[in-house]
Motif scaffolding. Structure first.
Motif, mmCIF file in Angstrom:
data_model
loop_
_atom_site.group_PDB
_atom_site.id
_atom_site.type_symbol
_atom_site.label_atom_id
_atom_site.label_comp_id
_atom_site.label_asym_id
_atom_site.label_seq_id
_atom_site.Cartn_x
_atom_site.Cartn_y
_atom_site.Cartn_z
ATOM 1 N N LEU A 88 -5.785 -9.763 4.345
ATOM 2 C CA LEU A 88 -6.664 -9.112 3.657
ATOM 3 C C LEU A 88 -7.634 -8.592 4.679
ATOM 4 N N GLU A 89 -7.856 -9.020 5.830
ATOM 5 C CA GLU A 89 -8.794 -8.699 7.020
ATOM 6 C C GLU A 89 -8.100 -7.255 7.495
ATOM 7 N N VAL A 90 -6.908 -7.100 7.567
ATOM 8 C CA VAL A 90 -6.328 -5.738 7.975
ATOM 9 C C VAL A 90 -6.413 -4.857 7.026
ATOM 10 N N MET A 91 -5.812 -5.233 5.797
ATOM 11 C CA MET A 91 -5.560 -4.216 4.592
ATOM 12 C C MET A 91 -6.816 -3.832 3.715
ATOM 13 N N GLY A 92 -7.710 -4.788 3.813
ATOM 14 C CA GLY A 92 -8.947 -4.831 2.786
ATOM 15 C C GLY A 92 -8.511 -5.059 1.284
ATOM 16 N N ASP A 93 -9.545 -4.864 0.671
ATOM 17 C CA ASP A 93 -9.128 -5.150 -0.968
ATOM 18 C C ASP A 93 -8.469 -4.100 -1.502
ATOM 19 N N GLY A 94 -8.074 -4.356 -2.964
ATOM 20 C CA GLY A 94 -7.206 -3.660 -3.568
ATOM 21 C C GLY A 94 -5.667 -3.759 -3.476
ATOM 22 N N TYR A 95 -5.309 -4.957 -3.015
ATOM 23 C CA TYR A 95 -3.719 -5.346 -2.637
ATOM 24 C C TYR A 95 -3.496 -6.543 -3.273
ATOM 25 N N ASP A 96 -2.467 -7.078 -4.065
ATOM 26 C CA ASP A 96 -2.358 -8.275 -4.428
ATOM 27 C C ASP A 96 -1.355 -8.976 -3.110
ATOM 28 N N ILE A 97 -2.495 -9.745 -2.739
ATOM 29 C CA ILE A 97 -1.615 -10.660 -1.395
ATOM 30 C C ILE A 97 -1.194 -11.865 -1.910
ATOM 31 N N ARG A 98 0.109 -11.845 -1.634
ATOM 32 C CA ARG A 98 0.980 -13.620 -1.855
ATOM 33 C C ARG A 98 1.210 -14.157 -0.559
ATOM 34 N N ALA A 99 1.004 -15.431 -0.537
ATOM 35 C CA ALA A 99 1.430 -16.223 0.434
ATOM 36 C C ALA A 99 3.101 -16.526 0.286
ATOM 37 N N MET B 237 3.352 -2.571 12.382
ATOM 38 C CA MET B 237 2.800 -1.214 12.472
ATOM 39 C C MET B 237 3.594 -0.243 11.247
ATOM 40 N N LEU B 238 4.425 -0.540 10.760
ATOM 41 C CA LEU B 238 5.118 0.418 9.782
ATOM 42 C C LEU B 238 4.794 -0.209 8.509
ATOM 43 N N GLY B 239 4.348 -1.332 8.126
ATOM 44 C CA GLY B 239 4.380 -1.999 6.984
ATOM 45 C C GLY B 239 2.944 -1.263 6.329
ATOM 46 N N ARG B 240 1.813 -1.355 7.352
ATOM 47 C CA ARG B 240 0.543 -0.928 6.979
ATOM 48 C C ARG B 240 0.441 0.483 6.151
ATOM 49 N N PRO B 241 1.092 1.522 7.085
ATOM 50 C CA PRO B 241 1.005 2.726 6.412
ATOM 51 C C PRO B 241 1.868 3.044 5.239
ATOM 52 N N VAL B 242 2.921 2.304 5.041
ATOM 53 C CA VAL B 242 3.581 2.396 3.781
ATOM 54 C C VAL B 242 2.767 1.769 2.596
ATOM 55 N N ALA B 243 2.278 0.498 2.905
ATOM 56 C CA ALA B 243 1.303 0.007 1.814
ATOM 57 C C ALA B 243 0.254 0.802 1.511
ATOM 58 N N ARG B 244 -0.620 1.420 2.531
ATOM 59 C CA ARG B 244 -1.520 2.437 2.224
ATOM 60 C C ARG B 244 -1.046 3.649 1.364
ATOM 61 N N LEU C 71 -2.324 4.846 -2.141
ATOM 62 C CA LEU C 71 -2.807 6.363 -2.270
ATOM 63 C C LEU C 71 -2.197 7.182 -3.495
ATOM 64 N N GLU C 72 -0.847 6.746 -3.496
ATOM 65 C CA GLU C 72 -0.116 7.340 -4.615
ATOM 66 C C GLU C 72 -0.300 6.835 -6.050
ATOM 67 N N GLY C 73 -1.255 5.858 -6.133
ATOM 68 C CA GLY C 73 -1.586 5.111 -7.338
ATOM 69 C C GLY C 73 -0.706 3.924 -7.775
ATOM 70 N N TYR C 74 0.033 3.568 -6.805
ATOM 71 C CA TYR C 74 1.048 2.163 -6.992
ATOM 72 C C TYR C 74 0.337 1.100 -6.795
ATOM 73 N N ALA C 75 0.495 0.022 -7.478
ATOM 74 C CA ALA C 75 0.016 -1.273 -7.399
ATOM 75 C C ALA C 75 0.851 -1.797 -6.301
ATOM 76 N N VAL C 76 0.278 -2.270 -5.197
ATOM 77 C CA VAL C 76 1.005 -2.869 -3.961
ATOM 78 C C VAL C 76 0.671 -4.358 -3.812
ATOM 79 N N ARG C 77 1.640 -5.183 -4.001
ATOM 80 C CA ARG C 77 1.943 -6.667 -3.607
ATOM 81 C C ARG C 77 2.196 -6.594 -2.088
#
Length: 162
Positions: A28-39, A1-8, A12-18
């Motif tokens: 991807l389902e929870v966060m949507g596009d725009g993130y570099d998602i790594r397994a 519950m805390l990771g999502r708002p931090v990433a968002r 929003l502040e212009g950082y590339a978020v992995r």
């Protein structure tokens, strides 16, 4: 519950978020596009090395399970593995979600004990850090609302201040 708002917020502040996750499809389902998602997995140092390559910062928000073995593997050894990878990657800042109690006085509580040991590892490391001791209430505040109204079960002797 805390990771999502931090990433968002970082996005929003212009950082590339992995996002580093064991379940990229869910992320991807929870966060949507725009993130570099790594397994990967914090128990796999090689996946951490790959995930932190090129990162300036890392935010640690782990959920280690309910058994002593799970807590040890995820909440402590996972943090140690992240610290090693962050040091190799020359990460400039690390932040960590800990536990909102005086940890030294609750070492008999397994969760507090493992968080204390993880904090000690961070303090001993060479990566600059910020440790957040978020409370359970703030971590789960959204669970206390239904249709934008606070939900309080039972007759409360004290007023809640949202």
């Amino acid at each position: 519950m805390l990771g999502r708002p931090v990433a968002r917020q970082f996005q929003l502040e212009g950082y590339a978020v992995r996002i580093f996750t064991r379940d990229p499809a869910y992320a991807l389902e929870v966060m949507g596009d725009g993130y570099d998602i790594r397994a990967g997995d914090v128990e796999d140092p090689a996946s951490l090395d790959r995930a932190l390559d090129g990162c300036d910062g890392v935010h640690i928000n782990l959920q280690g399970g309910n058994t002593a073995k799970q807590l040890e593997a995820i909440e402590y050894q996972g943090v140690v593995n992240i610290l090693k990878a962050a040091s190799k990657a020359k990460v400039k800042r690390l932040s960590y979600i800990s536990y909102a109690v005086d940890l030294e006085n609750y070492l008999h509580v397994p969760y507090a004990s493992v968080k204390h040991r993880a904090e000690q590892a961070i303090l001993a490391g060479d990566v600059p850090y910020t440790i957040f001791r978020a409370t359970h209430f703030m971590d789960s505040l959204r669970l206390y609302f239904r249709d934008h109204q606070p939900v309080i079960i039972g007759d409360q002797p004290h007023r809640y201040h949202w």
